[in-house]
Design a protein around this motif. Structure first.
Motif, PDB file in Angstrom:
ATOM      1  N   THR A 101       0.875  -1.176   0.000  1.00 14.85           N
ATOM      2  CA  THR A 101       0.000   0.000   0.000  1.00 14.85           C
ATOM      3  C   THR A 101       0.909   1.223   0.000  1.00 14.85           C
ATOM      4  OG1 THR A 101      -1.781  -1.134   1.143  1.00 14.85           O
ATOM      5  CG2 THR A 101      -1.763   1.263   1.294  1.00 14.85           C
ATOM      6  N   LYS A 102       0.659   2.127  -0.945  1.00 16.30           N
ATOM      7  CA  LYS A 102       1.546   3.288  -1.082  1.00 16.30           C
ATOM      8  C   LYS A 102       0.753   4.549  -1.330  1.00 16.30           C
ATOM      9  CE  LYS A 102       6.175   2.288  -2.488  1.00 16.30           C
ATOM     10  NZ  LYS A 102       7.228   2.521  -3.441  1.00 16.30           N
ATOM     11  N   ASP A 103       1.234   5.654  -0.790  1.00 17.02           N
ATOM     12  CA  ASP A 103       0.678   6.963  -1.153  1.00 17.02           C
ATOM     13  C   ASP A 103       1.421   7.434  -2.391  1.00 17.02           C
ATOM     14  OD1 ASP A 103      -1.056   7.016   0.983  1.00 17.02           O
ATOM     15  OD2 ASP A 103       0.450   7.877   2.324  1.00 17.02           O
ATOM     16  N   VAL A 104       0.673   7.738  -3.426  1.00 17.43           N
ATOM     17  CA  VAL A 104       1.313   8.091  -4.699  1.00 17.43           C
ATOM     18  C   VAL A 104       0.701   9.386  -5.232  1.00 17.43           C
ATOM     19  CG1 VAL A 104       1.911   5.733  -5.336  1.00 17.43           C
ATOM     20  CG2 VAL A 104      -0.332   6.618  -5.944  1.00 17.43           C
ATOM     21  N   LYS A 148      -3.397  13.006  -5.612  1.00 16.41           N
ATOM     22  CA  LYS A 148      -2.816  12.080  -4.629  1.00 16.41           C
ATOM     23  C   LYS A 148      -3.760  10.913  -4.395  1.00 16.41           C
ATOM     24  CE  LYS A 148      -0.172  15.607  -2.269  1.00 16.41           C
ATOM     25  NZ  LYS A 148       0.005  16.427  -1.087  1.00 16.41           N
ATOM     26  N   PHE A 149      -3.196   9.738  -4.292  1.00 17.32           N
ATOM     27  CA  PHE A 149      -3.984   8.538  -4.026  1.00 17.32           C
ATOM     28  C   PHE A 149      -3.229   7.657  -3.042  1.00 17.32           C
ATOM     29  CE2 PHE A 149      -4.492   9.524  -8.567  1.00 17.32           C
ATOM     30  CZ  PHE A 149      -5.869   9.655  -8.678  1.00 17.32           C
ATOM     31  N   SER A 150      -3.990   6.753  -2.430  1.00 14.71           N
ATOM     32  CA  SER A 150      -3.368   5.643  -1.731  1.00 14.71           C
ATOM     33  C   SER A 150      -3.774   4.399  -2.515  1.00 14.71           C
ATOM     34  CB  SER A 150      -3.901   5.566  -0.299  1.00 14.71           C
ATOM     35  OG  SER A 150      -3.521   4.324   0.257  1.00 14.71           O
ATOM     36  N   ILE A 151      -2.800   3.614  -2.913  1.00 15.21           N
ATOM     37  CA  ILE A 151      -3.126   2.448  -3.736  1.00 15.21           C
ATOM     38  C   ILE A 151      -2.659   1.164  -3.060  1.00 15.21           C
ATOM     39  CG2 ILE A 151      -3.174   3.599  -5.966  1.00 15.21           C
ATOM     40  CD1 ILE A 151      -0.176   2.097  -5.966  1.00 15.21           C
ATOM     41  N   THR A 152      -3.368   0.089  -3.355  1.00 17.29           N
ATOM     42  CA  THR A 152      -3.022  -1.218  -2.791  1.00 17.29           C
ATOM     43  C   THR A 152      -3.074  -2.258  -3.897  1.00 17.29           C
ATOM     44  OG1 THR A 152      -3.979  -0.619  -0.666  1.00 17.29           O
ATOM     45  CG2 THR A 152      -3.662  -2.972  -1.079  1.00 17.29           C
ATOM     46  N   GLY A 153      -2.066  -3.114  -3.925  1.00 18.49           N
ATOM     47  CA  GLY A 153      -2.061  -4.212  -4.888  1.00 18.49           C
ATOM     48  C   GLY A 153      -0.726  -4.916  -4.876  1.00 18.49           C
ATOM     49  N   PRO A 154      -0.618  -6.025  -5.586  1.00 17.97           N
ATOM     50  CA  PRO A 154       0.666  -6.716  -5.664  1.00 17.97           C
ATOM     51  C   PRO A 154       1.600  -5.989  -6.622  1.00 17.97           C
ATOM     52  CG  PRO A 154      -0.948  -7.817  -7.042  1.00 17.97           C
ATOM     53  CD  PRO A 154      -1.678  -6.703  -6.356  1.00 17.97           C
ATOM     54  N   ALA A 196      -2.637  -2.204  -8.993  1.00 13.54           N
ATOM     55  CA  ALA A 196      -3.541  -1.783  -7.909  1.00 13.54           C
ATOM     56  C   ALA A 196      -4.958  -2.276  -8.134  1.00 13.54           C
ATOM     57  CB  ALA A 196      -3.524  -0.264  -7.798  1.00 13.54           C
ATOM     58  N   TYR A 197      -5.562  -2.846  -7.079  1.00 12.99           N
ATOM     59  CA  TYR A 197      -6.979  -3.189  -7.149  1.00 12.99           C
ATOM     60  C   TYR A 197      -7.796  -2.383  -6.127  1.00 12.99           C
ATOM     61  CZ  TYR A 197      -5.791  -6.398  -3.321  1.00 12.99           C
ATOM     62  OH  TYR A 197      -5.328  -6.925  -2.151  1.00 12.99           O
ATOM     63  N   LEU A 198      -7.111  -1.615  -5.279  1.00 12.77           N
ATOM     64  CA  LEU A 198      -7.795  -0.697  -4.374  1.00 12.77           C
ATOM     65  C   LEU A 198      -7.202   0.693  -4.563  1.00 12.77           C
ATOM     66  CD1 LEU A 198      -7.859  -2.569  -0.900  1.00 12.77           C
ATOM     67  CD2 LEU A 198      -9.736  -2.382  -2.535  1.00 12.77           C
ATOM     68  N   MET A 199      -8.058   1.703  -4.598  1.00 14.89           N
ATOM     69  CA  MET A 199      -7.575   3.092  -4.584  1.00 14.89           C
ATOM     70  C   MET A 199      -8.275   3.805  -3.446  1.00 14.89           C
ATOM     71  SD  MET A 199      -6.990   4.259  -8.482  1.00 14.89           S
ATOM     72  CE  MET A 199      -5.785   5.478  -7.994  1.00 14.89           C
ATOM     73  N   ASP A 200      -7.483   4.427  -2.604  1.00 12.38           N
ATOM     74  CA  ASP A 200      -8.011   5.070  -1.394  1.00 12.38           C
ATOM     75  C   ASP A 200      -8.882   4.098  -0.600  1.00 12.38           C
ATOM     76  OD1 ASP A 200      -6.700   7.450  -1.980  1.00 12.38           O
ATOM     77  OD2 ASP A 200      -8.351   8.168  -3.217  1.00 12.38           O
ATOM     78  N   GLY A 201      -8.463   2.859  -0.570  1.00  9.20           N
ATOM     79  CA  GLY A 201      -9.147   1.836   0.230  1.00  9.20           C
ATOM     80  C   GLY A 201     -10.401   1.274  -0.400  1.00  9.20           C
ATOM     81  N   PRO A 234       4.780   4.524  -9.356  1.00  3.02           N
ATOM     82  CA  PRO A 234       5.095   5.738  -8.600  1.00  3.02           C
ATOM     83  C   PRO A 234       6.353   6.402  -9.179  1.00  3.02           C
ATOM     84  CG  PRO A 234       4.635   3.918  -7.118  1.00  3.02           C
ATOM     85  CD  PRO A 234       4.715   3.337  -8.492  1.00  3.02           C
ATOM     86  N   GLU A 235       6.394   7.686  -9.150  1.00  7.40           N
ATOM     87  CA  GLU A 235       7.499   8.514  -9.671  1.00  7.40           C
ATOM     88  C   GLU A 235       7.519   8.609 -11.194  1.00  7.40           C
ATOM     89  OE1 GLU A 235       9.413   5.855  -7.554  1.00  7.40           O
ATOM     90  OE2 GLU A 235       8.551   6.893  -5.843  1.00  7.40           O
ATOM     91  N   GLU A 236       6.594   7.940 -11.856  1.00 13.74           N
ATOM     92  CA  GLU A 236       6.506   8.107 -13.320  1.00 13.74           C
ATOM     93  C   GLU A 236       5.200   8.814 -13.645  1.00 13.74           C
ATOM     94  OE1 GLU A 236       8.711   7.585 -15.638  1.00 13.74           O
ATOM     95  OE2 GLU A 236      10.203   6.646 -14.315  1.00 13.74           O
ATOM     96  N   ARG A 237       5.145   9.439 -14.820  1.00 11.88           N
ATOM     97  CA  ARG A 237       3.970  10.223 -15.194  1.00 11.88           C
ATOM     98  C   ARG A 237       2.734   9.351 -15.389  1.00 11.88           C
ATOM     99  NH1 ARG A 237       6.085  14.494 -19.598  1.00 11.88           N
ATOM    100  NH2 ARG A 237       3.968  14.188 -20.322  1.00 11.88           N
ATOM    101  N   ALA A 238       1.578  10.009 -15.293  1.00 13.72           N
ATOM    102  CA  ALA A 238       0.295   9.299 -15.298  1.00 13.72           C
ATOM    103  C   ALA A 238       0.045   8.518 -16.581  1.00 13.72           C
ATOM    104  CB  ALA A 238      -0.842  10.286 -15.063  1.00 13.72           C
TER     105      ALA A 238
END
Lengths: 354, 161
Positions: A53-56, A67-73, A117-122, A137-141
Motif C-alpha cells: 500500500t503506497k501513497d502516490v 494524490k492517491f493511496s493504492i493497494t495491490g501486488p 492496484a486493485y484498491l484506490m483510497d481503500g 510511482p514517480e513516473e507520469r500518469a
C-alpha cells in the motif's frame, strides 16, 4: 406476505453482489510474449499475492497532480511466481480494455516498482478501471493504465543505424494542414500518415519519440500514423489524435526515429541542443545534430532541399557547417570555407551516402 | 402572472448551485411543469423586468455513470450562457476533462433550435462541438444534455408567454 417480499429482495441483493464480486474475481490479466507461453491470472489470484500500500501522486500531461493511496501486488512479485524477473525484461506494453496502450521502457523496468492496484483510497476500483490499474510511482500518469487487461513482453527493436535525417519544418511545408481544435485554440496540424509517406518512412516498426524536456516515449506505428502533428499554437510540435487520451500526447517533440530515418524539429533543436555561431550565423553544428540522432558514420553526406537540389559534403567537412532557421523560418545550411553551393535553402534531408 | 405561469419562488438555500450566481434583485422560481425524467429540475431566474434565464438540471448517461449538468439559457436570446457539471464519475484521464472550461466553453452561445452534433477535430459550423480527445462517449453525453435543455427551452418559453 411483506416478510416474504423482504426475503426475496434480500436474496436478490445478495445474488447481485455475488455476481458482481464473482465477475471481478474472474476478470483476467494476460501476460503475452514469453517464449514458454502466456500467463493468465485472475483478479482473485492477484489479490492472493503479497500486497503493498503506497501513497502516490499522479502527474498528467498538463502538470496536474492528484494524490492517491493504492493497494495491490507488485508486477515483480507476480512474475516471481512464474520464475521470471522484471529487471530482466527489455520492454513491456500495457494494454487497456479500451485500447489505450503504452510501452514501458527498460529504464523504468529496471528502476521502478510497478504496482497492479486493485484498491484506490481503500475502495475497489470503479467498474471501468477493473480488474487492475497499473501504477508506477514517480513516473507520469501516462503509465498508470486503468482497466489493464494485457501486458505484452517486448524485445527491444533491433537497433537500426539512422541513415537519414529529415527536418520537420521543411517537411511540413510540403503538406496540407488541417484545422485542429486544441483547448480554446484553433490550430493547424498535419497528418502523420501524410508526413511519413512523403518522407518514404514506410517501416512498420514502433516510433521512438523524444521531447525537448527529455521525455522518451515509444509509440506503436499504427497509433502514430493515425495521428497528427500540430504545428501552430502552443506545445508544438505536438503529437496528438482525436482517438487517444491527452496522456498519450507528446508535446514539444525534439525528434522521432523510426528504423533508419529520423525527423528533427529545428525549432526545438535550437532549444535542446548546443548552439554555435559560425561567421555571425547562429545555429547548430551539423555534427551535433547527426550525433544526437545517432546517424551512421560515412565518408560522404548528401544535403537535399525541398526543391530537389542536392549537394554532397565530405564527413571531414561536416564540423565546418551549421544548420539554422533563417528569418523566414526556413531550414538552411551554411559551411564556413566551402563553396556557396553547400548553403542549402529549404533543407529537407541529410543522408549518409552509401 | 407568475402563479398562472405555473412556477413558484424557492428559497435560495434550496438550490445553492444557482443561488450563488444570482445578481442583486434576482429571484429563483421552480417550474415543475416542464420537468422530465432526464430534466428533473427546471428553474427560472427573474428580476423586476421579468424572466431572464432558464436553468435546467439535466441527467445523461456518461461512459462510466450518470452525468448531472446544469444548463443556463438566456430567455431573450435563447443562447446557452453557462454549462456546469454538477456530478460525474468519468475517468480522470479520459472523460474527466468534461469539467474543464475549455470544453464547456464550446457550448456557450449555442441557440435553441440548433441540434448540436459532435465532431472530432474542428467545428466547421456553429452547431458542431469538438469532442474531448479519446472521450467520445463522455462528450456525447454532455452534448445530449445541452440538446435536451435547448429543446425544453422552447416549450418553457411558450409556457411562460
Amino acid at each position: 406476505m411483506r416478510r416474504n417480499l423482504r426475503g426475496i429482495l434480500f436474496m436478490v441483493l445478495v445474488m447481485l453482489l455475488t455476481i458482481s464480486l464473482t465477475t471481478w474475481a474472474e476478470d483476467k490479466l494476460v501476460i503475452v510474449g514469453f517464449s514458454d507461453g502466456d500467463i493468465e491470472v485472475t483478479a482473485a489470484a492477484l489479490k492472493a499475492l503479497p500486497t503493498v500500500t503506497k501513497d502516490v501522486v499522479s502527474v498528467n500531461s498538463s502538470g496536474t497532480e492528484k494524490k492517491f493511496s493504492i493497494t495491490g501486488p507488485t508486477f515483480a512479485d507476480l512474475l516471481a511466481k512464474f520464475d521470471k524477473s522484471q529487471s530482466s525484461l527489455e520492454a513491456i506494453r500495457f494494454v487497456a480494455g479500451d485500447g489505450y496502450s503504452i510501452e514501458v521502457p527498460v529504464e523504468v523496468l529496471q528502476n521502478r516498482q510497478i504496482i497492479l492496484a486493485y484498491l484506490m483510497d481503500g475502495e475497489p476500483l470503479d467498474e471501468k478501471s477493473q480488474p487492475v490499474r497499473a501504477v508506477i510511482p514517480e513516473e507520469r500518469a501516462m503509465y498508470w493504465v486503468r482497466n489493464l487487461v494485457k501486458i505484452e513482453i517486448l524485445g527491444v527493436d533491433e537497433q537500426v543505424a539512422v541513415e537519414r535525417v529529415h527536418f520537420l519544418e521543411t517537411a511540413v511545408g510540403q503538406l496540407e494542414t488541417v484545422d485542429y481544435t486544441y483547448y480554446e485554440s484553433l490550430d493547424q496540424a498535419v497528418s502523420v500518415q501524410d508526413l511519413l509517406t512523403n518522407l518514404a518512412m514506410t517501416d512498420d516498426s514502433s516510433i521512438q519519440l523524444r521531447a525537448v524536456d527529455g521525455l522518451n516515449k515509444s509509440e506503436d506505428q499504427k497509433i502514430f500514423s493515425n495521428g497528427y502533428i500540430k504545428v501552430t499554437g502552443t506545445d508544438v510540435p505536438l503529437f496528438l489524435s482525436p482517438e487517444i487520451p491527452k496522456g498519450m500526447y507528446v508535446k514539444h517533440i525534439l525528434h522521432f526515429i523510426q528504423a533508419d530515418a529520423a525527423v528533427i524539429s529545428m525549432t526545438k533543436a535550437l532549444e535542446g541542443l548546443e548552439q554555435t555561431t559560425l561567421d555571425g550565423i547562429e545555429g547548430i553544428n551539423v555534427v551535433t545534430i547527426l550525433d544526437a540522432l545517432g546517424v551512421v558514420k560515412n565518408e560522404i553526406y548528401r544535403l537535399i532541399a525541398d526543391d530537389g537540389y542536392s549537394v554532397e559534403v565530405n564527413a571531414a567537412d561536416l564540423s565546418l557547417g551549421i544548420i539554422y532557421l533563417d528569418d523566414k523560418g526556413r531550414v538552411r545550411s551554411y559551411f564556413s570555407g566551402l563553396p556557396n553551393n553547400t548553403g542549402v535553402k529549404g533543407l529537407l534531408t541529410i543522408e549518409a551516402v552509401k | 402572472m407568475l402563479f398562472a405561469a405555473g412556477y413558484f419562488f424557492c428559497a435560495k438555500d434550496q438550490i445553492p448551485e444557482i443561488a450563488n450566481t444570482l445578481q442583486p434583485g434576482e429571484k429563483i422560481g421552480s417550474l415543475k411543469k416542464f420537468e422530465t425524467d432526464e430534466i428533473p429540475e427546471v428553474f427560472i431566474v427573474e428580476d423586476d423586468e421579468g424572466v431572464k434565464k432558464i436553468v435546467q438540471k439535466v441527467i445523461t448517461d456518461g461512459y462510466v455513470n450518470k452525468i448531472v449538468l446544469l444548463v443556463t439559457i438566456a430567455v431573450n436570446s435563447e443562447e446557452v450562457l453557462e454549462v456546469e457539471i454538477l456530478q460525474h464519475q468519468e475517468s480522470e484521464d479520459y472523460g474527466g476533462y468534461l469539467t474543464e472550461d475549455w470544453f464547456l466553453q464550446r457550448f456557450i452561445g449555442k441557440k435553441a433550435g440548433q441540434n448540436l452534433t459532435l465532431v472530432k477535430m474542428s467545428a466547421k459550423s456553429s452547431d458542431q462541438i469538438v469532442a474531448i480527445t479519446g472521450a467520445t462517449k463522455t462528450s456525447a453525453a454532455v452534448l445530449r444534455g445541452v440538446n435536451l435543455a435547448l429543446q425544453n427551452c422552447a416549450s418553457i418559453k411558450g409556457g411562460l408567454e
